[in-house]
Scaffold this motif. Structure first.
Motif, PDB file in Angstrom:
ATOM      1  N   SER A   1      47.448  27.132  34.229  1.00  0.00           N
ATOM      2  CA  SER A   1      48.738  27.807  34.338  1.00  0.00           C
ATOM      3  C   SER A   1      48.492  29.219  34.879  1.00  0.00           C
ATOM      4  O   SER A   1      47.706  29.972  34.312  1.00  0.00           O
ATOM      5  N   ALA A   2      49.169  29.570  35.969  1.00  0.00           N
ATOM      6  CA  ALA A   2      48.994  30.890  36.574  1.00  0.00           C
ATOM      7  C   ALA A   2      50.314  31.340  37.170  1.00  0.00           C
ATOM      8  O   ALA A   2      51.101  30.517  37.651  1.00  0.00           O
ATOM      9  N   ALA A   3      50.569  32.649  37.139  1.00  0.00           N
ATOM     10  CA  ALA A   3      51.804  33.193  37.694  1.00  0.00           C
ATOM     11  C   ALA A   3      51.591  34.641  38.117  1.00  0.00           C
ATOM     12  O   ALA A   3      50.787  35.360  37.524  1.00  0.00           O
ATOM     13  N   ALA A   4      52.334  35.047  39.140  1.00  0.00           N
ATOM     14  CA  ALA A   4      52.319  36.436  39.579  1.00  0.00           C
ATOM     15  C   ALA A   4      53.315  37.262  38.767  1.00  0.00           C
ATOM     16  O   ALA A   4      53.161  38.474  38.642  1.00  0.00           O
ATOM     17  N   ASP A   5      54.308  36.607  38.223  1.00  0.00           N
ATOM     18  CA  ASP A   5      55.327  37.268  37.413  1.00  0.00           C
ATOM     19  C   ASP A   5      55.071  36.923  35.948  1.00  0.00           C
ATOM     20  O   ASP A   5      55.077  35.744  35.580  1.00  0.00           O
TER      21      ASP A   5
ATOM     22  N   ASN B   1      53.056  30.815  31.299  1.00  0.00           N
ATOM     23  CA  ASN B   1      52.915  30.022  30.081  1.00  0.00           C
ATOM     24  C   ASN B   1      51.502  30.229  29.557  1.00  0.00           C
ATOM     25  O   ASN B   1      50.541  30.156  30.317  1.00  0.00           O
ATOM     26  N   THR B   2      51.389  30.495  28.254  1.00  0.00           N
ATOM     27  CA  THR B   2      50.056  30.697  27.685  1.00  0.00           C
ATOM     28  C   THR B   2      49.576  29.407  27.037  1.00  0.00           C
ATOM     29  O   THR B   2      50.388  28.654  26.503  1.00  0.00           O
ATOM     30  N   PRO B   3      48.277  29.126  27.081  1.00  0.00           N
ATOM     31  CA  PRO B   3      47.263  29.938  27.742  1.00  0.00           C
ATOM     32  C   PRO B   3      47.430  29.869  29.261  1.00  0.00           C
ATOM     33  O   PRO B   3      47.800  28.833  29.806  1.00  0.00           O
ATOM     34  N   GLY B   4      47.196  30.992  29.898  1.00  0.00           N
ATOM     35  CA  GLY B   4      47.360  31.040  31.336  1.00  0.00           C
ATOM     36  C   GLY B   4      46.826  32.334  31.920  1.00  0.00           C
ATOM     37  O   GLY B   4      46.272  33.178  31.199  1.00  0.00           O
ATOM     38  N   VAL B   5      47.024  32.486  33.231  1.00  0.00           N
ATOM     39  CA  VAL B   5      46.470  33.622  33.956  1.00  0.00           C
ATOM     40  C   VAL B   5      47.585  34.353  34.696  1.00  0.00           C
ATOM     41  O   VAL B   5      48.307  33.754  35.493  1.00  0.00           O
ATOM     42  N   TRP B   6      47.718  35.639  34.406  1.00  0.00           N
ATOM     43  CA  TRP B   6      48.647  36.511  35.121  1.00  0.00           C
ATOM     44  C   TRP B   6      47.852  37.117  36.271  1.00  0.00           C
ATOM     45  O   TRP B   6      46.814  37.737  36.063  1.00  0.00           O
ATOM     46  N   VAL B   7      48.321  36.917  37.495  1.00  0.00           N
ATOM     47  CA  VAL B   7      47.603  37.322  38.706  1.00  0.00           C
ATOM     48  C   VAL B   7      48.348  38.487  39.353  1.00  0.00           C
ATOM     49  O   VAL B   7      49.546  38.372  39.637  1.00  0.00           O
ATOM     50  N   LEU B   8      47.651  39.601  39.593  1.00  0.00           N
ATOM     51  CA  LEU B   8      48.294  40.731  40.248  1.00  0.00           C
ATOM     52  C   LEU B   8      47.314  41.494  41.132  1.00  0.00           C
ATOM     53  O   LEU B   8      46.101  41.450  40.917  1.00  0.00           O
ATOM     54  N   PRO B   9      47.832  42.185  42.138  1.00  0.00           N
ATOM     55  CA  PRO B   9      46.966  42.912  43.059  1.00  0.00           C
ATOM     56  C   PRO B   9      46.424  44.181  42.421  1.00  0.00           C
ATOM     57  O   PRO B   9      47.031  44.748  41.518  1.00  0.00           O
ATOM     58  N   ASP B  10      45.276  44.630  42.931  1.00  0.00           N
ATOM     59  CA  ASP B  10      44.684  45.875  42.446  1.00  0.00           C
ATOM     60  C   ASP B  10      44.453  46.834  43.613  1.00  0.00           C
ATOM     61  O   ASP B  10      45.188  47.786  43.775  1.00  0.00           O
ATOM     62  N   THR B  11      43.444  46.576  44.454  1.00  0.00           N
ATOM     63  CA  THR B  11      43.126  47.502  45.544  1.00  0.00           C
ATOM     64  C   THR B  11      42.852  46.750  46.831  1.00  0.00           C
ATOM     65  O   THR B  11      42.558  45.558  46.832  1.00  0.00           O
ATOM     66  N   SER B  12      42.917  47.500  47.921  1.00  0.00           N
ATOM     67  CA  SER B  12      42.553  46.978  49.234  1.00  0.00           C
ATOM     68  C   SER B  12      41.724  48.043  49.933  1.00  0.00           C
ATOM     69  O   SER B  12      42.110  49.211  49.977  1.00  0.00           O
ATOM     70  N   THR B  13      40.583  47.635  50.470  1.00  0.00           N
ATOM     71  CA  THR B  13      39.703  48.551  51.181  1.00  0.00           C
ATOM     72  C   THR B  13      39.447  48.000  52.571  1.00  0.00           C
ATOM     73  O   THR B  13      39.003  46.855  52.712  1.00  0.00           O
ATOM     74  N   ALA B  14      39.734  48.812  53.584  1.00  0.00           N
ATOM     75  CA  ALA B  14      39.512  48.382  54.964  1.00  0.00           C
ATOM     76  C   ALA B  14      38.018  48.400  55.278  1.00  0.00           C
ATOM     77  O   ALA B  14      37.280  49.267  54.820  1.00  0.00           O
ATOM     78  N   SER B  15      37.607  47.437  56.074  1.00  0.00           N
ATOM     79  CA  SER B  15      36.218  47.365  56.524  1.00  0.00           C
ATOM     80  C   SER B  15      35.942  48.514  57.484  1.00  0.00           C
ATOM     81  O   SER B  15      36.796  48.883  58.291  1.00  0.00           O
ATOM     82  N   THR B  16      34.755  49.059  57.424  1.00  0.00           N
ATOM     83  CA  THR B  16      34.380  50.121  58.364  1.00  0.00           C
ATOM     84  C   THR B  16      34.048  49.555  59.740  1.00  0.00           C
ATOM     85  O   THR B  16      34.056  50.288  60.727  1.00  0.00           O
ATOM     86  N   LEU B  17      33.781  48.255  59.828  1.00  0.00           N
ATOM     87  CA  LEU B  17      33.435  47.633  61.100  1.00  0.00           C
ATOM     88  C   LEU B  17      34.615  46.951  61.773  1.00  0.00           C
ATOM     89  O   LEU B  17      34.622  46.756  62.985  1.00  0.00           O
ATOM     90  N   ASP B  18      35.625  46.574  60.993  1.00  0.00           N
ATOM     91  CA  ASP B  18      36.770  45.846  61.535  1.00  0.00           C
ATOM     92  C   ASP B  18      38.009  46.288  60.765  1.00  0.00           C
ATOM     93  O   ASP B  18      38.191  45.901  59.614  1.00  0.00           O
TER      94      ASP B  18
END
Length: 115
Positions: free
Chosen positions: A19-23, A28-45
């Motif tokens: 069970s997983a959700a972004a909201d 539903n538990t047991p389950g996984v709440w998924v959310l963004p944290d950081t974004s780092t641009a590549s130095t080469l691309d």
């Protein structure tokens, strides 16, 4: 970028039977709440980004040792589906569950996303 990454993780976990959700209201538990944290641009691309996603593995209100056993089982399932970078024991308060807090693991994963 974040929406794509979060949706992909939710789909991977769901395909593994977890069970997983972004909201958190949809979790539903047991389950996984998924959310963004950081974004780092590549130095080469500059179109390549390393995106860090937070996974809150959450179980219901259980005695401490039962909660840890349930969290360990949930973590094993998550690790079978996605490569987990780090894990930390935490307590998470969700408004539609126990506002006082539920036992949880906070895990991080990294994804490479090309724009």
């Amino acid at each position: 970028m974040f929406g794509e990454a979060v949706s992909w993780v939710v789909a991977q976990l769901a395909a593994a039977g977890i069970s997983a959700a972004a909201d958190p209201a949809d979790l539903n538990t047991p389950g996984v709440w998924v959310l963004p944290d950081t974004s780092t641009a590549s130095t080469l691309d500059d179109q390549l980004h390393e995106v860090t996603i937070l996974l809150y593995l959450i179980v219901g209100s259980l005695p401490a040792t039962d909660a840890l056993a349930a969290l360990d089982g949930l973590l094993a399932g998550v690790r079978a589906a996605i490569r987990v970078r780090s894990v930390q024991a935490v307590t998470v308060a969700l408004p539609n569950h126990n506002p006082a807090g539920l036992p949880a693991y906070r895990a991080t994963i990294n994804l490479d996303i090309k724009e």
